[in-house]
Scaffold this motif. Sequence first.
Motif, PDB file in Angstrom:
ATOM      1  N   ALA A 168       0.831  -1.216   0.000  1.00  0.00           N
ATOM      2  CA  ALA A 168       0.000   0.000   0.000  1.00  0.00           C
ATOM      3  C   ALA A 168       0.860   1.258   0.000  1.00  0.00           C
ATOM      4  O   ALA A 168       0.540   2.253  -0.651  1.00  0.00           O
ATOM      5  N   LYS A 169       1.966   1.215   0.736  1.00  0.00           N
ATOM      6  CA  LYS A 169       2.837   2.394   0.821  1.00  0.00           C
ATOM      7  C   LYS A 169       3.351   2.807  -0.559  1.00  0.00           C
ATOM      8  O   LYS A 169       3.602   3.978  -0.803  1.00  0.00           O
ATOM      9  N   THR A 171       1.674   2.234  -3.424  1.00  0.00           N
ATOM     10  CA  THR A 171       0.572   2.294  -4.379  1.00  0.00           C
ATOM     11  C   THR A 171      -0.254   3.547  -4.118  1.00  0.00           C
ATOM     12  O   THR A 171      -0.974   3.621  -3.121  1.00  0.00           O
ATOM     13  N   THR A 172      -0.121   4.518  -5.002  1.00  0.00           N
ATOM     14  CA  THR A 172      -0.893   5.745  -4.818  1.00  0.00           C
ATOM     15  C   THR A 172      -2.324   5.529  -5.300  1.00  0.00           C
ATOM     16  O   THR A 172      -2.616   4.581  -6.038  1.00  0.00           O
ATOM     17  N   PHE A 173      -3.185   6.447  -4.893  1.00  0.00           N
ATOM     18  CA  PHE A 173      -4.564   6.385  -5.357  1.00  0.00           C
ATOM     19  C   PHE A 173      -4.621   6.530  -6.880  1.00  0.00           C
ATOM     20  O   PHE A 173      -5.446   5.894  -7.540  1.00  0.00           O
ATOM     21  N   SER A 174      -3.719   7.321  -7.452  1.00  0.00           N
ATOM     22  CA  SER A 174      -3.641   7.445  -8.921  1.00  0.00           C
ATOM     23  C   SER A 174      -3.430   6.096  -9.588  1.00  0.00           C
ATOM     24  O   SER A 174      -4.082   5.767 -10.581  1.00  0.00           O
ATOM     25  N   ILE A 188     -12.996   3.973   0.814  1.00  0.00           N
ATOM     26  CA  ILE A 188     -11.572   3.859   1.185  1.00  0.00           C
ATOM     27  C   ILE A 188     -11.187   2.437   1.592  1.00  0.00           C
ATOM     28  O   ILE A 188     -10.002   2.108   1.637  1.00  0.00           O
ATOM     29  N   SER A 191     -10.522   0.787  -1.932  1.00  0.00           N
ATOM     30  CA  SER A 191      -9.299   1.284  -2.572  1.00  0.00           C
ATOM     31  C   SER A 191      -8.053   0.722  -1.890  1.00  0.00           C
ATOM     32  O   SER A 191      -6.988   0.641  -2.500  1.00  0.00           O
ATOM     33  N   PHE A 192      -8.181   0.298  -0.635  1.00  0.00           N
ATOM     34  CA  PHE A 192      -7.056  -0.360   0.056  1.00  0.00           C
ATOM     35  C   PHE A 192      -6.985  -1.845  -0.291  1.00  0.00           C
ATOM     36  O   PHE A 192      -5.909  -2.463  -0.258  1.00  0.00           O
TER      37      PHE A 192
ATOM     38  N   ASN B 184      -4.514  12.522  -5.039  1.00  0.00           N
ATOM     39  CA  ASN B 184      -4.286  11.296  -5.814  1.00  0.00           C
ATOM     40  C   ASN B 184      -2.909  10.681  -5.570  1.00  0.00           C
ATOM     41  O   ASN B 184      -2.673   9.532  -5.920  1.00  0.00           O
ATOM     42  N   SER B 185      -1.997  11.465  -4.972  1.00  0.00           N
ATOM     43  CA  SER B 185      -0.673  10.925  -4.657  1.00  0.00           C
ATOM     44  C   SER B 185      -0.631  10.234  -3.301  1.00  0.00           C
ATOM     45  O   SER B 185       0.370   9.618  -2.935  1.00  0.00           O
ATOM     46  N   THR B 186      -1.715  10.357  -2.550  1.00  0.00           N
ATOM     47  CA  THR B 186      -1.785   9.681  -1.250  1.00  0.00           C
ATOM     48  C   THR B 186      -1.787   8.177  -1.483  1.00  0.00           C
ATOM     49  O   THR B 186      -2.449   7.690  -2.387  1.00  0.00           O
ATOM     50  N   ASN B 187      -1.054   7.461  -0.658  1.00  0.00           N
ATOM     51  CA  ASN B 187      -1.042   6.011  -0.868  1.00  0.00           C
ATOM     52  C   ASN B 187      -2.317   5.376  -0.301  1.00  0.00           C
ATOM     53  O   ASN B 187      -2.966   5.913   0.592  1.00  0.00           O
ATOM     54  N   ILE B 188      -2.663   4.217  -0.845  1.00  0.00           N
ATOM     55  CA  ILE B 188      -3.955   3.585  -0.535  1.00  0.00           C
ATOM     56  C   ILE B 188      -4.000   3.034   0.892  1.00  0.00           C
ATOM     57  O   ILE B 188      -5.077   2.760   1.412  1.00  0.00           O
ATOM     58  N   GLY B 189      -2.840   2.908   1.518  1.00  0.00           N
ATOM     59  CA  GLY B 189      -2.817   2.502   2.925  1.00  0.00           C
ATOM     60  C   GLY B 189      -3.231   3.670   3.811  1.00  0.00           C
ATOM     61  O   GLY B 189      -4.076   3.534   4.692  1.00  0.00           O
ATOM     62  N   SER B 191      -4.938   6.282   2.940  1.00  0.00           N
ATOM     63  CA  SER B 191      -6.324   6.710   2.715  1.00  0.00           C
ATOM     64  C   SER B 191      -7.311   5.781   3.423  1.00  0.00           C
ATOM     65  O   SER B 191      -8.426   6.187   3.741  1.00  0.00           O
TER      66      SER B 191
END
Lengths: 373, 373
Positions: A168-169, A171-174, A188, A191-192, B184-189, B191
């Motif tokens: 996850a660290k 992997t960005t939301f983009s 959320i 998305s995780f 969007n650059s926030t990681n999925i963990g 968020s």
Amino acid sequence: MAKESFTVTPWEVKGDIDYDKLIKKFGVQRISNKELEMLDRLAPLHLFLRRGMFFAHRDLNVVLKEHEKGKKVVLYTGRGPSGHTHLGHIVPWIFTRWLQKAFKAKLYFQMTDDEKFLVKDLALNKTKNYAKENALDLIALGFEPKDTKIIYDTEHIDELYPFALKIAKRTTFSIAKAVFGFNNSTNIGLSFFPALQAAVAFYAQEREGGKDVQCLIPCAIDQDPYWRIARDAAPYLGYPKTATILSKFLPGLSGPAGKMSATDEANAIYTTDLPEVARKKIMKAFTGGQATVEEQRKKGGNPDLCTVCQWLYLLFEDDDKVMQQRLEDYRAGKILDGENKKYLADKVVAFLEEHQKKREKARDVLDKFSLTS
Amino acid sequence: MAKESFTVTPWEVKGDIDYDKLIKKFGVQRISNKELEMLDRLAPLHLFLRRGMFFAHRDLNVVLKEHEKGKKVVLYTGRGPSGHTHLGHIVPWIFTRWLQKAFKAKLYFQMTDDEKFLVKDLALNKTKNYAKENALDLIALGFEPKDTKIIYDTEHIDELYPFALKIAKRTTFSIAKAVFGFNNSTNIGLSFFPALQAAVAFYAQEREGGKDVQCLIPCAIDQDPYWRIARDAAPYLGYPKTATILSKFLPGLSGPAGKMSATDEANAIYTTDLPEVARKKIMKAFTGGQATVEEQRKKGGNPDLCTVCQWLYLLFEDDDKVMQQRLEDYRAGKILDGENKKYLADKVVAFLEEHQKKREKARDVLDKFSLTS
């Protein structure tokens, strides 16, 4: 350019799937004769390989080469438990059992009872319950507790979480948007979730001996986006890249397009269907036949459009010679739809009767398969 | 409209914080005399309440009323373990101990070793290690294992996950963006993390008796966004809305703006600092004094700009009369900076010597505080 006439994502498969296009779109490899030969050295090729049901891969060649040099392989597949199991679901499981014997490998099987809660209008106790019900079908296919561990996400999250965090660290939301089609309305939790599905690949490797173990994932091709996340993360976690062997979809009974849907009951045969219910569904299946018996005798049928022929070809008629003859006869109008349906129905009913017995027996050993048992 | 001259988010606090504006911006309530009177009936008011260090709340009035009618209260606070504990960190913990006695309440304390891994350039074994080190400071403040449970996220995720899933399902990425400033650059963990921090509120309620238990969270005001997520989710989960009691920030030694920073070592005093190191830091602190001794005797000092006066006022001088006299004398030029610093340093050194003894003893009982012990 025309819009694609089919959709394949982890949450939606529809339309007339062009698997050649899909191979290009996903950037996976077609299984070649080279891989088939190497697999054949491990065990006589499974029907799914002889008939192209499993047709694509990532790094299967690497796994086979490394395995020949003595490297250990671990298998990983899973299920999103949102209802009872149908025949489309068990295709990769049947194949996984074959792979397990061929590679003498442990299997880690993930039940994503969390994902289905997050995606569907289902309570958590429902998805958890389906997870256990679906596990009975897995066990009924011949897996042994000593080399098969079932991970229920909501029960075993503590085991997966450290791996998921590392994925996850990075992997960005983009990235998640691009790979999975998420948007700002995605919750959320969902998305995780990809980090958690990718995590099992590394968890399985770690449990089976660490960074020298190769993970191979047999699954339907719609799951490929998850393995892209896993493969991107692999170097950072210090593991070999996750390899996959990918299947087509078993068509539903109402037509050859898309995959068997769990939401259209008549379209699918469930492992829990009464045999006579299954028989009735097959007798109503969409076929490649003609409007009348006379016409079919004269013009013959088209197996490519016929779900009955396809079910025989892809799953129920293991004998290559018999299958070839039947297809010829169907094309020539020698086999009519009624007979063809009955031929398939007899096989499906026999399978279900046997499977349902094993499925009930599996209740006694279900706990032994749990990761933490 | 002018841009705000200060920033307060869970990850960043900087600038000259206007707490009146913050109350409006966050939509929280100022603690009124009504609440103070009710708290005073439970226990003589803590310094932090008498001096306005804890200054705002959500639904504290509800908790107090319900508690007077006999309703059970459970406390929840926590720490993001990214380094050693400094004095700013322990402000809410000291107050939590006071609240625990006042309400005769259990405390659930969350160590977010996952969050800090996701946000910082820190390995997971580092944040896990800091979590245990930070826990020693908590324990040293007088908590007892029988009524204090420490949750280490990476160890106890399985307990929180079902609650987190339910919160996550109702929290879109849009909401998380708006509340936490994710992009969007926030990681999925990261968020997903808010669901996990909010989860403990409901987990604690459930463990302590279910939906009739009221959860009260003492913490610094920068954590408020998490409790908005929790409060929004509460009705869906069937729990009373999470209540909070919120503190200002203890300023750092280099000036009264912002909060004590864990990244500027000279600005903060750590519980692990050698007493003589702490003394030296205080002797270099930013004060409200004048350029020369003569000038200060003549014009007096300004306590509002003086970190030494503020540390005494907010944390180290419990006696109201003594404090008032000292502030008057400082303003009048009767107390000079050197003496003032020494007065504070003696108190800090005494605290550290005592705390560090207790902190070492805490190692023996650390495991007893773990949620699953």
